[in-house]
Design a protein around this motif. Structure first.
Motif, PDB file in Angstrom:
ATOM      1  N   PRO A  33      11.472   5.585   3.734  1.00  0.00           N
ATOM      2  CA  PRO A  33      10.885   5.619   5.078  1.00  0.00           C
ATOM      3  C   PRO A  33       9.542   4.590   5.100  1.00  0.00           C
ATOM      4  O   PRO A  33       8.965   4.432   4.075  1.00  0.00           O
ATOM      5  N   PHE A  34       9.294   4.035   6.149  1.00  0.00           N
ATOM      6  CA  PHE A  34       8.050   2.908   6.249  1.00  0.00           C
ATOM      7  C   PHE A  34       7.022   3.644   5.830  1.00  0.00           C
ATOM      8  O   PHE A  34       6.218   2.842   5.007  1.00  0.00           O
ATOM      9  N   TYR A  35       6.323   4.782   6.173  1.00  0.00           N
ATOM     10  CA  TYR A  35       5.270   5.226   5.686  1.00  0.00           C
ATOM     11  C   TYR A  35       5.014   5.177   3.984  1.00  0.00           C
ATOM     12  O   TYR A  35       4.039   5.043   3.389  1.00  0.00           O
ATOM     13  N   TRP A  36       6.172   5.761   3.481  1.00  0.00           N
ATOM     14  CA  TRP A  36       6.345   5.802   2.077  1.00  0.00           C
ATOM     15  C   TRP A  36       6.200   4.348   1.273  1.00  0.00           C
ATOM     16  O   TRP A  36       5.615   4.146   0.642  1.00  0.00           O
ATOM     17  N   TYR A  44       2.669   3.091   1.606  1.00  0.00           N
ATOM     18  CA  TYR A  44       1.979   3.856   0.377  1.00  0.00           C
ATOM     19  C   TYR A  44       1.996   3.280  -0.720  1.00  0.00           C
ATOM     20  O   TYR A  44       0.936   3.108  -1.488  1.00  0.00           O
ATOM     21  N   ASN A  45       3.341   3.095  -1.108  1.00  0.00           N
ATOM     22  CA  ASN A  45       3.541   2.680  -2.481  1.00  0.00           C
ATOM     23  C   ASN A  45       3.072   1.264  -2.732  1.00  0.00           C
ATOM     24  O   ASN A  45       3.061   0.747  -3.763  1.00  0.00           O
ATOM     25  N   THR A  46       2.986   0.414  -1.695  1.00  0.00           N
ATOM     26  CA  THR A  46       2.639  -1.016  -1.769  1.00  0.00           C
ATOM     27  C   THR A  46       1.304  -1.015  -1.930  1.00  0.00           C
ATOM     28  O   THR A  46       0.665  -1.898  -2.953  1.00  0.00           O
ATOM     29  N   TRP A  47       0.356  -0.293  -1.452  1.00  0.00           N
ATOM     30  CA  TRP A  47      -1.037  -0.287  -1.524  1.00  0.00           C
ATOM     31  C   TRP A  47      -1.719   0.764  -2.520  1.00  0.00           C
ATOM     32  O   TRP A  47      -2.922   0.708  -3.039  1.00  0.00           O
TER      33      TRP A  47
END
Length: 572
Positions: free
Chosen positions: A562-565, A568-571
């Motif tokens: 999902p987009f939110y996941w 989160y993992n990018t930042w």
């Protein structure tokens, strides 16, 4: 136990047990652990100084005992030290609450870019010495010598300074006992921790960082409650201190002074790069730790300093520099709110932070000195690493210089330490600048040699533009430091030689190191040609085709989340 490290066709073996099948007594085993690690030497005949340095830093027999949880807490807790907990008080007095947010906000963006650049290099080349070794590899051996020794000297001086600061924290509770007694206790604690090797350092930092994180988060929540009127007197503080004492204490020059202090206070964030060489799996552990830099700067510095500015007026007579006191602005914020017990609790947290910085000083100095010895940029005995992976020569030198802490018994110890610190006061600035320069040259070398970032498991989120931005900002810091060192805040406009050299001597020191190495080695090369830069020695992963396939699979897995996941993992 034997560990194998392939570096550009050479093999290095480190033996940590003389005979794993024989039963050896505890005392004998302890003594044997201090013997030099058995390292298979490689032929260096015909190699250039750069090639020898690359081989030496890659083959260092350091232990790889740092786990993911250690790196996470080193990254998170490394931002919290005396610069934030004590030094920010002097910055508040000099610049005002608005200056705190402007300066730390801008410097925070620079640190974010610098740490991402360091992460890309450290994950690709997890070698001893990190950025000092990269300075030799990507720029020139003279630059590596200057940056490395300046950085090592900084930590040599920071250790006794932190030990004295720890003793001063104790005086908050008991002023009758001689500070030298407390200095001795803290000195022994830090030395013993580091004698347990990198695992001892990692475990100590793990638990010390947890305490610091809990304290800072707790202070932020405390600040929200007090500002909104939840204190003992139920007064809504709001922006009262900003209105009464002013947003800026000394105008533009005050902001510039805080700008310089903010850079100093974030020193130590680069230790995560040094830790890469002693990590079990830097490819898996370092990316998350590097990404934590943004959040630790934002949460620990930006938010806590916001509440410091709201709760402590910049004209308070208790702030650092206003009188003979060295009270922490965090303790003052709690004290002014009318809460009785919390000041002592937070003073204990400051004490823990001071011990943590002293611990980090021994770690950073010893690893940098070992790397300089391995690179041939110092005497060969500095490269002594024992069977437990401890750089004993570096630890011994740190311990000897740590004895300067007993100058606390001297009546003019402040003057002595001020001059000692001036020798390497700008070393962090040069280290960060060097990281950005090395990152840009690394990317340029990849392009010139027909290679690409597809062979990298981690790339800087900000790319080379982030490194360029950080280098420009650091150059501005040096210019600003020159100005405020020559004409400090509240001066009458007359240049002050003593203040200038105490704040700008580090520039002359690194120039002397650089030119001195050129003269001694007769090396007149200014910079290494891009086509000659070694892009392979020191890599733990050399199967680039398999690596590309693994990265592609990870990206495919990532894209299905999902987009939110993904955000989160990018930042984080």
């Amino acid at each position: 136990m034997s560990s194998l490290d392939k570096t550009d066709g050479t093999t290095s073996h480190m033996t940590t047990d003389t005979n794993s099948n024989s039963k050896v007594g505890t005392w004998q085993s302890f003594k044997d652990s201090f013997q030099r690690a058995d390292v298979e030497t490689v032929a260096t005949v015909g190699l250039t100084d750069i090639e020898k340095a690359n081989q030496g830093s890659a083959a260092a027999p350091l232990s790889r005992d740092l786990k993911n949880r250690h790196l996470q807490m080193i990254a998170i807790g490394g931002a919290v030290g005396t610069g934030l907990l004590v030094g920010s008080g002097g910055s508040l007095r000099t610049g005002g609450p608005a200056a705190l947010l402007i300066a730390w906000g801008l410097v925070g963006t620079m640190v974010f870019c610098t740490m991402h650049a360091l992460g890309e290099l450290a994950i690709a080349f997890p070698v001893s010495g990190a950025f000092s070794a990269y300075a030799t590899r990507f720029v020139d051996s003279s630059w590596g010598f200057a940056v490395g020794w300046n950085y090592a000297i900084m930590w040599l001086i920071v250790l006794p300074l932190e030990l004295v600061a720890a003793a001063m924290c104790i005086l908050f509770w008991n002023s009758e006992i001689n500070p030298v007694a407390w200095v001795t206790i803290f000195y022994l604690v830090i030395v013993i921790i580091n004698l347990f090797g990198v695992k001892g350092y990692g475990e100590a930092e793990f638990y010390l960082a947890i305490v610091k994180v809990i304290a800072i988060v707790g202070f932020i929540l405390f600040g929200v409650v007090i500002v909104c009127g939840g204190g003992p007197n139920h007064e809504i503080v709001g922006a009262k201190t900003w209105n009464e004492a002013g947003s800026f204490a000394s105008g533009f020059k005050g902001v510039c002074t805080v700008f310089v202090t903010a850079s100093y206070s974030l020193a130590g964030t680069e230790l995560i790069g040094l830790a890469a060489a002693e990590s079990e799996n830097p490819r898996k552990a370092l990316p998350r730790a590097i990404k934590q830099v943004f959040w630790r700067v934002f949460i620990f510095y930006f938010m806590s300093l916001t509440f410091i500015g709201l709760l402590v007026p910049s004209n308070s007579p208790d702030l650092l520099g206003s009188s003979n006191t060295s009270a922490s602005p965090f303790v003052l914020a709690i004290k002014y709110s009318g809460v009785e017990v919390l000041p002592s609790i937070f003073n204990a947290v400051i004490l823990i932070a001071v011990v943590s910085v002293g611990n980090a000083a021994v770690y950073g100095c010893s690893r940098t000195i070992q790397s300089l010895g391995a690179q041939g940029l110092g005497p060969s005995f500095l490269n002594y690493v024992d069977r437990k992976g401890r750089p004993l020569a570096g630890l011994a030198i740190s311990g000897i210089f740590g004895l300067l802490c007993f100058l606390s018994a001297y009546e003019n110890e402040g003057e002595v330490f001020a001059w000692l610190l001036s020798v390497s006061g700008l070393s962090t600035i040069f280290s960060w600048f060097s990281i950005g320069l090395c990152h840009i040259r690394f990317r340029m070398a990849l392009k010139v040699q027909g290679r690409s970032t597809s062979e990298l498991t981690f790339t800087a989120l900000t790319g080379i533009w982030g490194s360029l931005y950080s280098m420009i900002l650091l150059a501005v810091v040096l210019v600003v430091q020159f100005w405020v060192a020559l004409f400090p805040v509240h001066s009458d406009g007359t240049p002050q030689a003593k203040n200038f050299f105490q704040n700008y001597l580090g520039v002359f020191v690194i120039i002397i190191f650089y030119i001195g190495h050129k003269l001694y080695t007769r090396n007149w090369r200014i910079i290494i040609d891009l086509k000659d830069i070694d892009l392979d020695t020191g890599r733990r992963i050399t199967d680039f085709e398999g690596l590309r396939q693994e990265i592609a699979e990870e990206k495919e897995f990532f894209s299905k989340k999902p987009f939110y996941w993904r955000v989160y993992n990018t930042w984080c």
